[in-house]
Write a protein that holds these residues in place. Structure first.
Motif, mmCIF file in Angstrom:
data_model
loop_
_atom_site.group_PDB
_atom_site.id
_atom_site.type_symbol
_atom_site.label_atom_id
_atom_site.label_comp_id
_atom_site.label_asym_id
_atom_site.label_seq_id
_atom_site.Cartn_x
_atom_site.Cartn_y
_atom_site.Cartn_z
ATOM 1 N N GLN A 63 0.599 -0.605 0.346
ATOM 2 C CA GLN A 63 0.256 0.560 -0.115
ATOM 3 C C GLN A 63 0.840 1.617 0.149
ATOM 4 O O GLN A 63 1.556 1.454 0.639
ATOM 5 C CB GLN A 63 -1.191 -0.107 1.742
ATOM 6 N N LYS A 67 -3.309 3.609 -1.606
ATOM 7 C CA LYS A 67 -3.652 2.629 -2.895
ATOM 8 C C LYS A 67 -2.997 1.386 -2.375
ATOM 9 O O LYS A 67 -2.067 1.053 -2.453
ATOM 10 C CB LYS A 67 -4.335 2.522 -4.185
ATOM 11 N N ARG A 68 -3.985 0.082 -2.756
ATOM 12 C CA ARG A 68 -3.484 -1.180 -2.199
ATOM 13 C C ARG A 68 -3.313 -1.875 -3.618
ATOM 14 O O ARG A 68 -3.897 -2.000 -4.962
ATOM 15 C CB ARG A 68 -4.538 -1.675 -1.195
#
Length: 127
Positions: A63, A67-68
């Motif tokens: 991450q 955002k992952r």
């Protein structure tokens, strides 16, 4: 039931080196883990523990900036993987260290002993 301090013993190893070990050595350490688990259970120290599937079967997540990303194995940048773990409950860190000292391992293993934070508090961990 007594609730002491919990610790995790993580068994890290280089899977390529383990694959080169003679079958007798692999079986010897696996039997030693069975005896170690039985001793942990007999003393009431055992909370949980498992042998983990090989590293190439793992999925990793990263991450950044909210955002992952899912990163599927194999993971060439990773040499050592967690091959298994034990969660134990002890009266003190010195007792946990004594159990870690008894944990079976191959020459290519690294054991990591860490205290476990309880997830019972409102903040998600006791600090």
């Amino acid at each position: 039931m007594f609730v002491g301090m919990r610790f995790i013993i993580m068994v890290h190893h280089d899977e390529a080196k383990v694959a080169q070990l003679p079958a007798e050595e692999i079986q010897r350490v696996q039997r030693a883990h069975g005896a170690y688990s039985a001793e942990l259970r007999a003393t009431g120290t055992y909370v949980s523990g498992e042998r983990l599937r090989p590293g190439p079967e793992a999925s990793r997540y990263r991450q950044a900036q909210g955002k992952r990303w899912l990163i599927d194995g194999p993971h060439p940048e990773t040499r050592e993987v967690v091959g298994g773990y034990y969660v134990i409950e002890c009266n003190s860190e010195s007792e946990a260290r004594a159990w870690a000292d008894k944990c079976p391992m191959w020459d290519c293993d690294v054991l990591e002993l860490r205290p476990v934070w309880s997830m019972a508090s409102d903040r998600g961990c006791d600090r």
